[in-house]
Enzyme design. Structure first.
Site, PDB file in Angstrom:
ATOM      1  N   ASP A  49      10.668   5.131  -9.500  1.00 41.67           N
ATOM      2  CA  ASP A  49      10.290   5.691 -10.798  1.00 41.67           C
ATOM      3  C   ASP A  49      10.952   7.040 -11.055  1.00 41.67           C
ATOM      4  O   ASP A  49      11.228   7.405 -12.213  1.00 41.67           O
ATOM      5  CB  ASP A  49       8.770   5.863 -10.870  1.00 41.67           C
ATOM      6  CG  ASP A  49       8.052   4.544 -11.139  1.00 41.67           C
ATOM      7  OD1 ASP A  49       8.746   3.518 -11.294  1.00 41.67           O
ATOM      8  OD2 ASP A  49       6.807   4.547 -11.194  1.00 41.67           O
TER       9      ASP A  49
ATOM     10  N   LYS B 118      -0.120  -4.167  -3.607  1.00 45.17           N
ATOM     11  CA  LYS B 118      -1.460  -3.601  -3.339  1.00 45.17           C
ATOM     12  C   LYS B 118      -1.543  -2.239  -4.014  1.00 45.17           C
ATOM     13  O   LYS B 118      -1.002  -1.265  -3.529  1.00 45.17           O
ATOM     14  CB  LYS B 118      -1.720  -3.466  -1.839  1.00 45.17           C
ATOM     15  CG  LYS B 118      -3.099  -2.873  -1.510  1.00 45.17           C
ATOM     16  CD  LYS B 118      -3.322  -2.788  -0.007  1.00 45.17           C
ATOM     17  CE  LYS B 118      -4.690  -2.213   0.313  1.00 45.17           C
ATOM     18  NZ  LYS B 118      -4.804  -0.777   0.050  1.00 45.17           N
TER      19      LYS B 118
ATOM     20  N   SER C  70       0.819  -1.207   0.000  1.00 39.41           N
ATOM     21  CA  SER C  70       0.000   0.000   0.000  1.00 39.41           C
ATOM     22  C   SER C  70       0.857   1.264   0.000  1.00 39.41           C
ATOM     23  O   SER C  70       1.636   1.500  -0.918  1.00 39.41           O
ATOM     24  CB  SER C  70      -0.951  -0.046   1.206  1.00 39.41           C
ATOM     25  OG  SER C  70      -1.844   1.023   1.225  1.00 39.41           O
TER      26      SER C  70
END
Length: 560
Positions: A304, A318, A293
């Site tokens: 990223d 998740k 999460s």
């Protein structure tokens, strides 16, 4: 003229799509109303004519739980009496004595008192059996029932009657409930020569501030030159906390994630709102299969944006976002409303809850069905199946025996006895669990006649049953004899075979009794392979830059 005609056709198409969409919405509303009417009538008929008295609340609750179970594990109903649980998820706060309790066979015992909280200050210890709370005899009550009695309004008094192992007479302990605030940064300090380390266990409304305070202290007072953020076993929590923590390390205005759901008006793009603390310090994030999460938002966004290296094991996967909605009679529902997408555009959701198998089971999205995305520097990353670390370091495999040691309370009871014999303990950093003590533990298990099953033995028994049904054992009765002999649990051999893992488990439990959660983290970091790998990469500027595909050293001026 042709242009006007094209615009007319486009408008007609849009009108038709809107008409179909409105029609679908109307049909869905009718279906919902129809099912509610059926459910309402069914409940009334059963309540009136069923042969026995019907507990309407329990019956409806079973129906609600079954309905939500068919969606995903994160959509939950919270009736009024469970609102404290929802508040605790969001804030880490509750009114009580500050202790975790657990079921131990027929008893409920103190599992862990929080440092500095009423239970610990009043002298309650792990292993104490709870007999009564005020005037209520709870010797036969469940842990949930006792937990409800221990919680209450801050500053209210209560008396707890406990039986301490090894003592003949019970004790009565007076306590005053407090507003319990569970810290999310369990420990921070310096590892190696110049690397800061922060362990974050979850995301509440205070997590970001705790991380900020720890980071600033490490920078100002310890002159760290790199940082490790440990998100292992961090199950997540509030999304806003994740955005704030990413913001500490990346410039203002950077996209951290976007959310997309059924209601397009609720779709959002989350960007870093403030100026960062440090955008150049080398950063590593530790993750494992229990990092989920909000923890995945942090590590995924930093990966990223090429701002941190990730070390450890693939994260949980998740990629869903929940929101709470008000219900009648002061209840709430926590419902999954969207998926989230991190800066590269990928969603890391691992399990497809929408398309279930015929038996209701769910499937994990295989790697073959994932797609490639790219980080800011052009590094390939994949969606689905969680976040893959840049440096994979697998934990030692946990044998089934350790599960039984914990679930059978054998290890817990042993440590309780050990702590009663050792009134003090060296600092957590210096503690060493001795060979002599491990020999005593082995003797303790044998005296307790400790036994356990192994999955391999269970699978073999199942295979034997099938083989007998299909007739394979008639010609060769000893077909499974050799394999069965090898797979029969042997306590003496397993205590030697898994000595390293067992000793680690015992040492962590011992240190936690004296130095609480902070000590637990310190002990668990000893001989930590993922931590050691992160330190080695941070100490190697060339490898660090290469991993992040940084071609210019201008942005990495603080790397030693």
């Amino acid at each position: 003229m042709s242009r006007i005609k094209s615009i007319g056709i486009l408008c007609l198409c849009l009108w038709w799509c809107g008409r179909e969409s409105a029609q679908a919405q109307d049909e869905n509303r009718f279906a919902v109303s129809k099912q509610l009417e059926i459910f309402n009538s069914l409940l009334k008929e059963v309540d009136m004519f069923y042969v026995d008295s019907l507990d309407a609340e329990k019956t409806v609750r079973r129906g609600i739980d079954a309905m939500l179970k068919g969606l995903d594990p994160y959509t939950e109903y919270f009736p009024e009496e469970r609102m404290d649980n929802l508040k605790f998820i969001a804030t880490g706060e509750y009114g009580g004595i500050g202790a975790i309790i657990r079921q131990r066979n027929e008893d409920v015992v103190i599992d862990e008192p929080y440092e500095g909280m009423p239970a610990q200050l009043a002298g309650l210890k792990a292993g104490d059996v709870i007999l009564a709370v005020d005037t209520a005899d709870v010797s036969k009550s469940s842990s949930e029932q006792i937990s409800n009695l221990l919680k209450g309004v801050p500053n209210s008094k209560l008396t707890v009657k406990i039986q301490r192992p090894g003592e003949k007479k019970p004790r009565k302990v007076e306590l005053v409930r407090r507003q319990i605030v569970v810290d999310q940064v369990l420990y921070y300090g310096v590892r190696g020569n110049h690397t800061g380390y922060i362990y974050l266990q979850g995301f509440t409304d205070k997590s970001a501030q705790e991380v900020k305070a720890a980071f600033e202290d490490l920078k100002q007072n310890h002159q760290i030159q790199s940082l490790i953020l440990d998100l292992r076993n961090n199950g997540g929590g509030l999304l806003d906390g994740a955005v704030q923590i990413v913001n500490f390390f990346v410039p203002k205005g950077k996209e951290v994630l976007s959310t997309r759901g059924k209601i397009k008006q609720r779709d959002r793009v989350y960007r870093t709102p403030l100026e960062p603390i440090d955008t150049v310090m080398p950063l590593a994030v530790l993750i494992n299969g229990e990092s989920a999460s909000s923890a995945e938002i942090v590590c995924g966004a930093l990966q990223d944006l090429d701002r941190a290296i990730l070390v450890g094991e693939r994260s949980f996967g998740k990629g869903l976002v929940q929101s709470t909605r008000d219900l009648p009679y002061d209840g709430k529902v926590k419902v999954t409303i969207s998926k989230y997408y991190i800066p590269s555009g990928r969603c890391i959701q691992a399990i497809d809850y929408t398309h279930r198998q015929a038996d209701g089971s769910v499937t994990v999205i295989p790697d073959s069905r994932t797609s490639v995305f790219y980080t800011s520097n052009g590094r390939p990353v994949r969606d689905g199946g969680g976040i893959r670390p840049d440096f994979e370091v697998e934990d030692l495999q946990t044998p089934t025996m350790l599960y039984y040691l914990a679930s059978d309370n054998a290890l817990f009871d042993y440590v309780t006895q050990w702590a009663q014999k050792h009134k003090t303990l060296p600092p957590a950093e210096e503690f060493v669990y001795s060979d002599k003590d491990y020999e005593a533990f082995k003797k303790y298990l044998k005296e307790k006649d400790f036994s356990y099953d192994r999955q391999s033995e269970k699978m073999l028994n199942s295979l034997k049953e099938v083989a007998e049904i299909e007739g394979y054992t008639k010609d060769d009765p000893a077909l499974f004899a050799d394999l069965e002999a090898k797979l029969t649990p042997n306590l003496e051999k397993d205590l030697v075979r898994y000595e390293k893992q067992i000793r680690k488990l015992i040492a962590v439990e011992i240190v936690k009794r004296y130095y609480y959660r902070k000590g637990e983290v310190i002990e668990s970091l000893k001989e930590d392979r993922a931590l050691e790998k992160a330190l080695s990469v941070l100490d190697d500027p060339r490898l660090y830059r290469k991993t992040l595909n940084v071609t210019s050293g201008e942005e990495m001026t603080s790397i030693p």
